[in-house]
Design an enzyme around this catalytic site. Sequence first.
Site, PDB file in Angstrom:
ATOM      1  N   ARG A 106      -1.225  -9.543   6.746  1.00 37.90           N
ATOM      2  CA  ARG A 106      -1.861  -8.549   5.857  1.00 37.90           C
ATOM      3  C   ARG A 106      -3.287  -8.418   6.343  1.00 37.90           C
ATOM      4  O   ARG A 106      -4.046  -9.398   6.361  1.00 37.90           O
ATOM      5  CB  ARG A 106      -1.823  -9.014   4.403  1.00 37.90           C
ATOM      6  CG  ARG A 106      -2.750  -8.218   3.520  1.00 37.90           C
ATOM      7  CD  ARG A 106      -2.545  -8.452   2.060  1.00 37.90           C
ATOM      8  NE  ARG A 106      -1.308  -7.832   1.605  1.00 37.90           N
ATOM      9  CZ  ARG A 106      -0.980  -7.649   0.333  1.00 37.90           C
ATOM     10  NH1 ARG A 106      -1.798  -8.062  -0.617  1.00 37.90           N
ATOM     11  NH2 ARG A 106       0.148  -7.082   0.000  1.00 37.90           N
ATOM     12  N   HIS A 133       2.243   0.114   3.824  1.00 34.65           N
ATOM     13  CA  HIS A 133       2.792  -1.069   3.147  1.00 34.65           C
ATOM     14  C   HIS A 133       4.330  -0.977   3.170  1.00 34.65           C
ATOM     15  O   HIS A 133       4.968  -0.832   2.130  1.00 34.65           O
ATOM     16  CB  HIS A 133       2.265  -1.129   1.711  1.00 34.65           C
ATOM     17  CG  HIS A 133       2.416  -2.467   1.048  1.00 34.65           C
ATOM     18  ND1 HIS A 133       2.901  -3.586   1.702  1.00 34.65           N
ATOM     19  CD2 HIS A 133       2.166  -2.877  -0.236  1.00 34.65           C
ATOM     20  CE1 HIS A 133       2.911  -4.605   0.857  1.00 34.65           C
ATOM     21  NE2 HIS A 133       2.486  -4.205  -0.313  1.00 34.65           N
ATOM     22  N   GLN A 136       6.846  -3.027   0.876  1.00 35.38           N
ATOM     23  CA  GLN A 136       6.877  -2.590  -0.520  1.00 35.38           C
ATOM     24  C   GLN A 136       7.895  -1.471  -0.720  1.00 35.38           C
ATOM     25  O   GLN A 136       8.669  -1.474  -1.683  1.00 35.38           O
ATOM     26  CB  GLN A 136       5.481  -2.089  -0.926  1.00 35.38           C
ATOM     27  CG  GLN A 136       5.400  -1.630  -2.357  1.00 35.38           C
ATOM     28  CD  GLN A 136       5.543  -2.786  -3.339  1.00 35.38           C
ATOM     29  OE1 GLN A 136       4.857  -3.790  -3.213  1.00 35.38           O
ATOM     30  NE2 GLN A 136       6.449  -2.657  -4.309  1.00 35.38           N
ATOM     31  N   ASP A 224      -0.280   3.814  -8.303  1.00 35.11           N
ATOM     32  CA  ASP A 224      -0.859   2.591  -7.732  1.00 35.11           C
ATOM     33  C   ASP A 224      -2.306   2.530  -8.201  1.00 35.11           C
ATOM     34  O   ASP A 224      -2.843   3.503  -8.762  1.00 35.11           O
ATOM     35  CB  ASP A 224      -0.765   2.650  -6.193  1.00 35.11           C
ATOM     36  CG  ASP A 224      -1.183   1.347  -5.506  1.00 35.11           C
ATOM     37  OD1 ASP A 224      -1.335   0.321  -6.203  1.00 35.11           O
ATOM     38  OD2 ASP A 224      -1.369   1.370  -4.271  1.00 35.11           O
ATOM     39  N   CYS A 265       3.629  -0.763  -7.544  1.00 35.58           N
ATOM     40  CA  CYS A 265       3.804  -1.907  -6.636  1.00 35.58           C
ATOM     41  C   CYS A 265       3.137  -3.169  -7.177  1.00 35.58           C
ATOM     42  O   CYS A 265       3.469  -4.266  -6.755  1.00 35.58           O
ATOM     43  CB  CYS A 265       3.268  -1.571  -5.256  1.00 35.58           C
ATOM     44  SG  CYS A 265       1.495  -1.242  -5.219  1.00 35.58           S
ATOM     45  N   ARG A 293      10.974  -7.602  -3.668  1.00 31.05           N
ATOM     46  CA  ARG A 293      10.178  -7.910  -2.471  1.00 31.05           C
ATOM     47  C   ARG A 293      10.797  -9.116  -1.771  1.00 31.05           C
ATOM     48  O   ARG A 293      10.908  -9.151  -0.545  1.00 31.05           O
ATOM     49  CB  ARG A 293       8.723  -8.231  -2.853  1.00 31.05           C
ATOM     50  CG  ARG A 293       7.928  -7.074  -3.424  1.00 31.05           C
ATOM     51  CD  ARG A 293       7.605  -6.024  -2.366  1.00 31.05           C
ATOM     52  NE  ARG A 293       6.905  -6.581  -1.219  1.00 31.05           N
ATOM     53  CZ  ARG A 293       5.584  -6.828  -1.170  1.00 31.05           C
ATOM     54  NH1 ARG A 293       4.823  -6.531  -2.212  1.00 31.05           N
ATOM     55  NH2 ARG A 293       5.028  -7.315  -0.081  1.00 31.05           N
TER      56      ARG A 293
HETATM   57  N1   CP Z   1       2.450  -5.294  -4.186  1.00 30.55           N
HETATM   58  C1   CP Z   1       1.832  -6.222  -3.447  1.00 30.55           C
HETATM   59  O1   CP Z   1       1.850  -6.198  -2.221  1.00 30.55           O
HETATM   60  O2   CP Z   1       1.227  -7.187  -4.192  1.00 30.55           O
HETATM   61  P1   CP Z   1       0.250  -8.335  -3.658  1.00 30.55           P
HETATM   62  O3   CP Z   1      -1.045  -7.680  -3.295  1.00 30.55           O
HETATM   63  O4   CP Z   1       0.113  -9.269  -4.828  1.00 30.55           O
HETATM   64  O5   CP Z   1       0.883  -8.995  -2.473  1.00 30.55           O
HETATM   65  N1  NVA Z   2      -3.097   0.208  -2.541  1.00 26.13           N
HETATM   66  C1  NVA Z   2      -3.224  -1.194  -2.865  1.00 26.13           C
HETATM   67  C2  NVA Z   2      -1.895  -1.876  -2.774  1.00 26.13           C
HETATM   68  C3  NVA Z   2      -1.894  -3.317  -3.159  1.00 26.13           C
HETATM   69  C4  NVA Z   2      -0.564  -3.976  -3.022  1.00 26.13           C
HETATM   70  C5  NVA Z   2      -4.236  -1.838  -1.948  1.00 26.13           C
HETATM   71  O1  NVA Z   2      -4.196  -1.605  -0.733  1.00 26.13           O
HETATM   72  O2  NVA Z   2      -5.094  -2.570  -2.438  1.00 26.13           O
END
Ligand code: CP
Ligand code: NVA
Length: 307
Positions: A106, A133, A136, A224, A265, A293
Amino acid sequence: MHFLDIHKTDPAELRAILDMAVEMKTRRAGQPKGVRDADRPLDGRIVALIFEKPSTRTRVSFDVGVRQMGGDTLVLTGSEMQLGHGETIADTARVLSRYVDLVMIRTFEEESLLELAENATVPVINGLTNRSHPCQIMADVMTFEEHRGPIAGKRVVWCGDGNNVFASFAQAAAQFGFDMVFSGPETLDPERAVLEYAASRGRPVEIVRDPNLAVQGADLVLTDTWVSMHDTQTAKERRHNQLRPYQVTAELMTHANPDALFMHCLPAHRGEEATNAVMDGPNSVIFDEAENRLHAQKAIMRWCLGV
Ligand code: CP
Ligand code: NVA
């Protein structure tokens, strides 16, 4: 095999991954979470999970998923690694490839993910970048189909910021054959490249500025957070002002199909992008998404490793 983006993986392969996820979920039904899967496909394998941003779901679901499949994990944060102190991503990729069998990352810039994948000799999985993502969306498609059957031909409406999660959804539209609608302020439109890609694949994103009109006929309504992890906090107030008309409320949901599902998400800022009445309402499947997930990513890891 890397899993970098929804649109970089063949639709038949995406479908095979989801079929495997459903099969593995079904086989485990009712078992304690710590029980290993009967076939332990990751026996003897080590997976590195690298986080340069916070995470709850991605971190825990990957870690638990690897353990259920009989493997081991190393959870690493960017700042603790030499990566956060000047070592290149390419060198990090080459070194990690000597120790582990799979890397999930990530990170911020998409280029970092791509550089890691280019230089690693083991599979790399995208656990979120500023632009995408994909894990997701695999869980979300799985969740929709669990509740409502095939997603092909359905109307999927996104209310809010045209962000990374939206981008992966728009890329998934052509792969899974659903119609994608974006409803948000022009200033927070999705990236042009995302819209151009969807159009080039024959699934152009329909942009409808009025959220009440956008959700008409919707089978799935999504939103989101209004401020993503890579967004600057200084822009927070401006973003909130621009996005407030796109809050998903119970009233907005009455304009969608009566059986329209609601997804997020997570993490959510309750009372901002969606109200509690929607988050906890009868059409909300947010915690099924979170659970899936785990199952979807287990299948993605198996697909990457060919096991
Ligand atoms: N939805 C998601 O990716 O959550 P986290 O940021 O908690 O991993
Ligand atoms: N759009 C959000 C998603 C988190 C899972 C971010 O990137 O922070």
